[in-house]
Design a protein around this motif. Sequence first.
Motif, PDB file in Angstrom:
ATOM      1  N   ASN A  90       0.807  -1.226   0.000  1.00 58.70           N
ATOM      2  CA  ASN A  90       0.000   0.000   0.000  1.00 58.70           C
ATOM      3  C   ASN A  90       0.832   1.263   0.000  1.00 58.70           C
ATOM      4  O   ASN A  90       0.671   2.145  -0.838  1.00 58.70           O
ATOM      5  N   LEU A  91       1.728   1.332   0.972  1.00 57.53           N
ATOM      6  CA  LEU A  91       2.513   2.542   1.136  1.00 57.53           C
ATOM      7  C   LEU A  91       3.459   2.762  -0.028  1.00 57.53           C
ATOM      8  O   LEU A  91       3.554   3.862  -0.569  1.00 57.53           O
ATOM      9  N   ALA A  94       1.615   3.978  -2.974  1.00 56.09           N
ATOM     10  CA  ALA A  94       1.211   5.377  -2.804  1.00 56.09           C
ATOM     11  C   ALA A  94       2.398   6.298  -3.049  1.00 56.09           C
ATOM     12  O   ALA A  94       2.285   7.316  -3.735  1.00 56.09           O
ATOM     13  N   ASN A  97       3.230   6.573  -6.726  1.00 52.52           N
ATOM     14  CA  ASN A  97       2.268   7.361  -7.501  1.00 52.52           C
ATOM     15  C   ASN A  97       2.232   8.832  -7.093  1.00 52.52           C
ATOM     16  O   ASN A  97       1.589   9.661  -7.740  1.00 52.52           O
ATOM     17  N   TYR A  98       2.911   9.090  -6.039  1.00 54.12           N
ATOM     18  CA  TYR A  98       2.899  10.383  -5.373  1.00 54.12           C
ATOM     19  C   TYR A  98       3.942  11.282  -6.032  1.00 54.12           C
ATOM     20  O   TYR A  98       5.069  10.858  -6.286  1.00 54.12           O
ATOM     21  N   GLY A 100       5.236  14.000  -4.865  1.00 56.10           N
ATOM     22  CA  GLY A 100       6.064  14.714  -3.889  1.00 56.10           C
ATOM     23  C   GLY A 100       7.552  14.467  -4.040  1.00 56.10           C
ATOM     24  O   GLY A 100       8.350  15.400  -4.031  1.00 56.10           O
ATOM     25  N   LEU A 101       7.924  13.225  -4.160  1.00 56.83           N
ATOM     26  CA  LEU A 101       9.339  12.907  -4.233  1.00 56.83           C
ATOM     27  C   LEU A 101       9.952  13.446  -5.520  1.00 56.83           C
ATOM     28  O   LEU A 101      10.994  14.106  -5.495  1.00 56.83           O
ATOM     29  N   SER A 152       7.138  -3.644   8.492  1.00 56.18           N
ATOM     30  CA  SER A 152       8.088  -3.331   9.566  1.00 56.18           C
ATOM     31  C   SER A 152       9.140  -4.409   9.758  1.00 56.18           C
ATOM     32  O   SER A 152      10.320  -4.125   9.949  1.00 56.18           O
ATOM     33  N   PHE A 173      10.043   5.065   5.657  1.00 56.57           N
ATOM     34  CA  PHE A 173       8.616   5.315   5.882  1.00 56.57           C
ATOM     35  C   PHE A 173       7.974   4.201   6.692  1.00 56.57           C
ATOM     36  O   PHE A 173       6.765   4.160   6.868  1.00 56.57           O
ATOM     37  N   THR A 174       8.807   3.335   7.146  1.00 53.22           N
ATOM     38  CA  THR A 174       8.401   2.206   7.956  1.00 53.22           C
ATOM     39  C   THR A 174       8.188   2.683   9.391  1.00 53.22           C
ATOM     40  O   THR A 174       8.787   3.678   9.785  1.00 53.22           O
ATOM     41  N   PRO A 175       7.357   1.998  10.182  1.00 61.63           N
ATOM     42  CA  PRO A 175       7.261   2.428  11.573  1.00 61.63           C
ATOM     43  C   PRO A 175       8.476   2.022  12.395  1.00 61.63           C
ATOM     44  O   PRO A 175       8.630   2.450  13.521  1.00 61.63           O
ATOM     45  N   GLU A 176       9.330   1.205  11.815  1.00 63.33           N
ATOM     46  CA  GLU A 176      10.519   0.741  12.531  1.00 63.33           C
ATOM     47  C   GLU A 176      11.638   1.761  12.550  1.00 63.33           C
ATOM     48  O   GLU A 176      11.791   2.550  11.628  1.00 63.33           O
TER      49      GLU A 176
END
Lengths: 220, 220
Positions: A90-91, A94, A97-98, A100-101, A152, A173-176
């Motif tokens: 998912n991330l 996203a 397709n985003y 921003g980068l 993660s 962008f991982t929660p780790e």
Amino acid sequence: MNVSDATVARLPVFLQYLVELAGDGESSVSSDRLAELSGVNPATVRRDLAGIGITGTRGVGYDVKYLVHEISVILGLNQEWPVVIVGVGNLGRALANYDGLTERGFPVHALVDVDPDLIDSKIANVVVEHVRHLPEIVARESIAVGVLATPSTSAQEAADVLIASGVTSLLNFTPEQISVPDTVQVRGVDLATELQILSFYQQRSTAARAGTGLPLGDDS
Amino acid sequence: MNVSDATVARLPVFLQYLVELAGDGESSVSSDRLAELSGVNPATVRRDLAGIGITGTRGVGYDVKYLVHEISVILGLNQEWPVVIVGVGNLGRALANYDGLTERGFPVHALVDVDPDLIDSKIANVVVEHVRHLPEIVARESIAVGVLATPSTSAQEAADVLIASGVTSLLNFTPEQISVPDTVQVRGVDLATELQILSFYQQRSTAARAGTGLPLGDDS
DNA sequence: TTCTGTGAAATAGTTCACAGCG
DNA sequence: CGCTGTGAACTATTTCACAGAA
């Protein structure tokens, strides 16, 4: 030329307001004005600018366009740093397709994953490859930055593979939280760490507000 | 109690390794060991810990579990900070479905957007509401943190609405930099700024590496 | 007269080095 | 003996304050 970490951290803020000023047709700006916009001390603005070799005009100020140009060069914004996104769940999807980068000079040149069902599929016009090919991909696309978007549990492993493949910076962008060997210069945007720091200041500002009649107070 | 910003920035790093040590069954740790893992000076570790009121045992070290607990409390990790995600396009949806925020104590309690087609739809078990209801939503859900996931052009506007609605911290996943009135304490994780800083260090490390025979050198 | 550029003072943060506890 | 806790030295960063250029 003396560019301290503290200065580097302020330059993007200066740049933001300078671009705004340029858009408003302002041709010059004083250190006082820029300091006020950026929320720092005017002397700090002058020291920072002097430190990166930027000089103004006494009695007038600094040339806005020149400032924008010079700061952009110092920050390396005139060049692109191709990135590879590791993990196209998912991330990862996203992020691929985003815009921003890419808009900010970090075009997505490659996508990798381990899931056979995803390999060879195309996302945002980029073909997903197998992680195992990372070393070749990094070399082929001159990739400098790896974006971690795996589950993660695989984040540390993915980071290790990226570093081993020659990537020199990570965006996590991982929660780790991940650790990287200190032999390689890595600047990590580590969401987990940021969230913990955010939590601290959020807690502090909440505590400061408690007892005041205000639903929202300014911090002290 | 003296907690400098510098200390706050290090605590999450300490915590990461402490949790690891606890997992390995280590019951105590010396400042030397923790310093080595975290990449800082041992005296800095001792000063940081003394500064937040943590005391060790001479000749032995610090109790790992106690350290984990105390640092968690200092950072406010024992409490939850409900968030609202503004903008449920690709990125917003990914963030809503993403466990990273919730896992780290930032549960997604609300989603808002302006698109009538999205309002009342359910994403990750949360109903999308109209931005116009933000003030009520923030109050109802005790929301402290706003996550910006709008298109770039609306980021500043969304930030203003969030602040006006009583949110005190922002997490900005937009490529835009946003400015917030300095009367409110806001800690922003601003991707645009981070990327510019990343660019600087990436450029510097690339320059440092040029001329050496190494494909990857350590930074000086 | 306005605003830069910078010595000098002030403050913050880091590291050394060691006395002294367990 | 090993390791903490902390004065004291050191280094970095910020801020003041003002001479001097435009």
